[in-house]
Design a protein around this motif. Structure first.
Motif, PDB file in Angstrom:
ATOM      1  N   HIS A  66      17.789   3.063   4.424  1.00 36.61           N
ATOM      2  CA  HIS A  66      17.220   1.727   4.212  1.00 36.61           C
ATOM      3  C   HIS A  66      16.921   1.489   2.734  1.00 36.61           C
ATOM      4  N   LYS A  67      16.864   0.229   2.347  1.00 38.32           N
ATOM      5  CA  LYS A  67      16.420  -0.150   1.019  1.00 38.32           C
ATOM      6  C   LYS A  67      14.907  -0.296   1.048  1.00 38.32           C
ATOM      7  N   VAL A  68      14.227   0.292   0.080  1.00 37.39           N
ATOM      8  CA  VAL A  68      12.770   0.286   0.082  1.00 37.39           C
ATOM      9  C   VAL A  68      12.236  -0.171  -1.269  1.00 37.39           C
ATOM     10  N   THR A  69      11.324  -1.120  -1.217  1.00 38.13           N
ATOM     11  CA  THR A  69      10.508  -1.486  -2.374  1.00 38.13           C
ATOM     12  C   THR A  69       9.056  -1.448  -1.916  1.00 38.13           C
ATOM     13  N   GLY A  70       8.125  -1.528  -2.853  1.00 44.20           N
ATOM     14  CA  GLY A  70       6.735  -1.456  -2.433  1.00 44.20           C
ATOM     15  C   GLY A  70       5.771  -1.806  -3.536  1.00 44.20           C
ATOM     16  N   CYS A  71       4.510  -1.989  -3.152  1.00 45.23           N
ATOM     17  CA  CYS A  71       3.478  -2.348  -4.113  1.00 45.23           C
ATOM     18  C   CYS A  71       2.172  -1.654  -3.749  1.00 45.23           C
ATOM     19  N   ASP A  72       1.291  -1.570  -4.733  1.00 42.61           N
ATOM     20  CA  ASP A  72      -0.032  -0.995  -4.512  1.00 42.61           C
ATOM     21  C   ASP A  72      -0.957  -1.514  -5.601  1.00 42.61           C
ATOM     22  N   ALA A  73      -2.262  -1.441  -5.330  1.00 45.82           N
ATOM     23  CA  ALA A  73      -3.228  -1.926  -6.306  1.00 45.82           C
ATOM     24  C   ALA A  73      -3.218  -1.063  -7.552  1.00 45.82           C
ATOM     25  N   ASN A  74      -3.040   0.219  -7.362  1.00 45.75           N
ATOM     26  CA  ASN A  74      -2.934   1.141  -8.491  1.00 45.75           C
ATOM     27  C   ASN A  74      -1.751   2.056  -8.216  1.00 45.75           C
ATOM     28  N   VAL A  75      -0.647   1.785  -8.876  1.00 44.73           N
ATOM     29  CA  VAL A  75       0.542   2.612  -8.693  1.00 44.73           C
ATOM     30  C   VAL A  75       0.299   3.911  -9.442  1.00 44.73           C
ATOM     31  N   TYR A  76      -0.062   4.961  -8.685  1.00 45.30           N
ATOM     32  CA  TYR A  76      -0.597   6.164  -9.310  1.00 45.30           C
ATOM     33  C   TYR A  76       0.170   7.413  -8.871  1.00 45.30           C
ATOM     34  N   PRO A  77       0.215   8.400  -9.777  1.00 45.74           N
ATOM     35  CA  PRO A  77       0.827   9.678  -9.411  1.00 45.74           C
ATOM     36  C   PRO A  77      -0.138  10.490  -8.559  1.00 45.74           C
ATOM     37  N   PRO A  78       0.347  11.528  -7.826  1.00 44.12           N
ATOM     38  CA  PRO A  78       1.731  12.019  -7.883  1.00 44.12           C
ATOM     39  C   PRO A  78       2.683  11.233  -7.000  1.00 44.12           C
ATOM     40  N   MET A  79       2.151  10.397  -6.075  1.00 40.32           N
ATOM     41  CA  MET A  79       3.046   9.701  -5.159  1.00 40.32           C
ATOM     42  C   MET A  79       3.972   8.746  -5.902  1.00 40.32           C
ATOM     43  N   SER A  80       3.471   8.061  -6.927  1.00 38.82           N
ATOM     44  CA  SER A  80       4.332   7.129  -7.657  1.00 38.82           C
ATOM     45  C   SER A  80       5.524   7.851  -8.276  1.00 38.82           C
ATOM     46  N   ASP A  81       5.296   9.063  -8.779  1.00 42.60           N
ATOM     47  CA  ASP A  81       6.396   9.838  -9.360  1.00 42.60           C
ATOM     48  C   ASP A  81       7.413  10.226  -8.291  1.00 42.60           C
ATOM     49  N   LEU A  95       8.021   8.639  -5.506  1.00 37.20           N
ATOM     50  CA  LEU A  95       8.720   7.444  -5.032  1.00 37.20           C
ATOM     51  C   LEU A  95       9.761   6.972  -6.041  1.00 37.20           C
ATOM     52  N   ARG A  96       9.389   6.967  -7.304  1.00 34.73           N
ATOM     53  CA  ARG A  96      10.366   6.560  -8.323  1.00 34.73           C
ATOM     54  C   ARG A  96      11.528   7.546  -8.375  1.00 34.73           C
ATOM     55  N   GLY A  97      11.201   8.841  -8.142  1.00 32.87           N
ATOM     56  CA  GLY A  97      12.262   9.846  -8.093  1.00 32.87           C
ATOM     57  C   GLY A  97      13.232   9.611  -6.957  1.00 32.87           C
ATOM     58  N   ALA A  98      12.742   8.938  -5.894  1.00 33.79           N
ATOM     59  CA  ALA A  98      13.604   8.604  -4.758  1.00 33.79           C
ATOM     60  C   ALA A  98      14.312   7.266  -4.955  1.00 33.79           C
ATOM     61  N   GLY A  99      14.145   6.674  -6.141  1.00 31.37           N
ATOM     62  CA  GLY A  99      14.827   5.419  -6.435  1.00 31.37           C
ATOM     63  C   GLY A  99      14.141   4.194  -5.865  1.00 31.37           C
ATOM     64  N   ILE A 100      12.845   4.282  -5.595  1.00 29.14           N
ATOM     65  CA  ILE A 100      12.109   3.176  -4.995  1.00 29.14           C
ATOM     66  C   ILE A 100      11.437   2.344  -6.083  1.00 29.14           C
ATOM     67  N   GLY A 132       0.830  -1.206   0.000  1.00 22.75           N
ATOM     68  CA  GLY A 132       0.000   0.000   0.000  1.00 22.75           C
ATOM     69  C   GLY A 132       0.861   1.250   0.000  1.00 22.75           C
ATOM     70  N   ILE A 133       1.886   1.262  -0.818  1.00 21.45           N
ATOM     71  CA  ILE A 133       2.934   2.288  -0.728  1.00 21.45           C
ATOM     72  C   ILE A 133       2.519   3.639  -1.302  1.00 21.45           C
ATOM     73  N   CYS A 134       1.480   3.689  -2.111  1.00 17.70           N
ATOM     74  CA  CYS A 134       1.166   4.951  -2.790  1.00 17.70           C
ATOM     75  C   CYS A 134       0.227   5.870  -2.009  1.00 17.70           C
ATOM     76  N   GLY A 135      -0.234   5.447  -0.843  1.00 21.71           N
ATOM     77  CA  GLY A 135      -0.976   6.358   0.009  1.00 21.71           C
ATOM     78  C   GLY A 135      -0.058   7.439   0.550  1.00 21.71           C
ATOM     79  N   THR A 136      -0.634   8.566   0.939  1.00 23.30           N
ATOM     80  CA  THR A 136       0.197   9.686   1.405  1.00 23.30           C
ATOM     81  C   THR A 136       1.057   9.291   2.596  1.00 23.30           C
ATOM     82  N   PHE A 137       0.459   8.594   3.570  1.00 23.26           N
ATOM     83  CA  PHE A 137       1.189   8.235   4.785  1.00 23.26           C
ATOM     84  C   PHE A 137       2.281   7.207   4.490  1.00 23.26           C
ATOM     85  N   MET A 138       1.914   6.116   3.799  1.00 15.08           N
ATOM     86  CA  MET A 138       2.887   5.059   3.543  1.00 15.08           C
ATOM     87  C   MET A 138       3.960   5.537   2.557  1.00 15.08           C
ATOM     88  N   GLY A 139       3.569   6.379   1.602  1.00 14.18           N
ATOM     89  CA  GLY A 139       4.566   6.951   0.704  1.00 14.18           C
ATOM     90  C   GLY A 139       5.546   7.834   1.448  1.00 14.18           C
TER      91      GLY A 139
END
Length: 448
Positions: free
Chosen positions: A25-40, A42-47, A7-14
């Motif tokens: 730390h090393k971070v990976t994550g998943c979500d039902a809908n990997v959606y912007p703006p949080m997805s952008d 997170l990817r910008g942070a190398g996740i 559930g990484i794309c929610g505001t809190f978990m993101g």
């Protein structure tokens, strides 16, 4: 440590993900809908982000799975984690153990105003060169990000009363152990997890129990519910705001003046960009909390004169043919009424067209539907998006007569608003979600 966030794309978990990366730390994550703006972000942070909850993600072999509160039993990845006895933890618990431990936490709790007040407080500390970390459920425009690890012991967090995770039904804020806590207000909300107001008051009582004797509670004197919470037991100093004989803030929307009063009279004043009694109360709470870590009232007021508010808080999305379109996060009837009142004071007799989506779990259940007409008293026209509701929005809004209409198709809603709008109008869009991109659609329709 390698953490994999469900559930990484929610505001809190993101936000947790970005703090974890900043902490090494090393971070990976998943979500039902990997959606912007949080997805952008997170990817910008190398996740690395993964779409969906396929159990094959176990091959990543993280040290621990961090589970967001949007993840429920039956989720295929969660079920496999449980079946195999793998290590997992809630987001708030991981945050408490790996980011907040040993820091001076300033928590901002309340039904309304948490994001704005947290943003004010973080900015006041930043302006005083205290370089705080923060995790906020929105994007403070002074910072441009919703989370930052920080360089000092101070950490500001939006302390949400919603439940922690599938395995922990306590409020999130129980984990944060603040030294400074703002109790902004308290009324019934989150009808999907709380039976009544008394149940929420119990969670706030549990929060009060976690503060040390050297801590400070900044509480809204105008809220009977908070007084009941404090009467159940309090072991820390309490300073009240919205107190006619004590700390309060007055001001004038037209001039932008903000005046801080204390028990002995006026303390200081400044000019700022925000409007509304609710924001003045938020400011008073933030000033008192900042003083607890050493920021003088004078410096706090100076900082507020440069406070730029939060994204999606009365944010102007565009002006077309003399028609202004705003975006606001309001979704509870009280917040809607406050937002409308603030805009009414700003625009005077100009027409206000309110457009809203009852999207929160509480609103979808219809718990607050009877309060909607009163919350929209000051608008000229109201347009409700009635899709996916378990109750009749048209019947709930019937007391408004012809001033209120309901559409279950977004395009039809946009057409209706465009047909009704005229130069000089102010279109106030209120939702705690993306609302199907209605802001852009409205601006395009108005331009056409």
């Amino acid at each position: 440590m390698h953490i994999h966030i469900l559930g990484i794309c929610g505001t809190f978990m993101g936000g947790i993900a970005q703090l974890a990366v900043a902490a090494g730390h090393k971070v990976t994550g998943c979500d039902a809908n990997v959606y912007p703006p949080m997805s952008d972000q997170l990817r910008g942070a190398g996740i690395e982000l993964i779409e969906g909850y396929d159990p094959e993600q176990l091959a990543l072999a993280p040290d621990v799975f961090v589970v967001g509160n949007a993840i429920s039993r039956g989720n295929p990845l969660l079920e496999t984690i449980l079946d195999r006895g793998l290590a997992y933890v809630s987001g708030p618990q991981w945050l408490a153990d790996h980011v907040l431990q040993g820091r001076w936490v300033l928590g901002v709790a309340g039904t309304h105003g948490k994001t704005t007040t947290s943003s004010m407080l973080a900015w006041i500390l930043e302006d005083a060169n205290l370089a705080p970390g923060f995790l906020i459920g929105g994007v403070p425009l002074n910072f441009g990000v919703s989370a930052r690890l920080g360089e000092t012991p101070f950490f500001v967090i939006e302390a949400d009363e919603y439940d922690t995770a599938f395995c922990d039904k306590r409020s999130k804020f129980i984990h944060y152990r603040p030294r400074t806590a703002i109790l902004n207000n308290l009324e019934f909300d989150h009808a999907d997890i709380f039976a009544d107001l008394a149940a929420i008051e119990t969670q706030f009582h549990h929060l009060v129990r976690t503060l040390p004797a050297s801590g400070l509670i900044v509480s809204n004197a105008a809220e009977a519910s908070l007084e009941r919470v404090l009467q159940r037991g309090c072991w820390s100093e309490v300073q009240r705001f919205n107190d006619p004989a004590g700390y309060r803030v007055s001001g004038d929307d037209a001039s932008g003046e903000l005046i801080l009063h204390g028990p002995q009279g006026e303390i200081g004043r400044c000019h700022w960009a925000l409007t509304g009694d609710h924001n003045r109360a938020n400011a008073c709470a933030a000033l008192l909390a900042a003083r607890h870590v050493g920021v003088t009232f004078a410096n706090g007021l100076e900082a507020l004169s440069r406070f730029e508010n939060v994204k999606r808080r009365m944010e102007v999305r565009g002006v077309v043919k003399g028609i202004t379109v705003y975006d606001d996060f309001a979704h509870h009837p009280t917040a809607m009424a406050t937002t409308v009142a603030g805009l009414r004071r700003k625009v005077g007799n100009a027409r206000i067209l309110a457009v809203f989506e009852p999207r929160s779990n509480t609103m979808k259940l219809g718990t607050m539907k009877s309060q909607l007409p009163a919350s929209l008293t000051d608008v000229d026209l109201a347009f409700c998006y009635g899709a996916n509701l378990g109750w009749d929005a048209a019947a709930a809004l019937a007391p408004m007569g012809e001033r209120a209409t309901v559409d279950c198709e977004l395009d039809a809603l946009v057409e209706r608003i465009q047909a009704a709008a005229r130069p000089g109008d102010h279109i106030l869009v209120m939702s705690n979600g993306g609302f199907g991109g209605i802001h852009g659609k409205l601006l395009a329709a108005l331009a056409g």
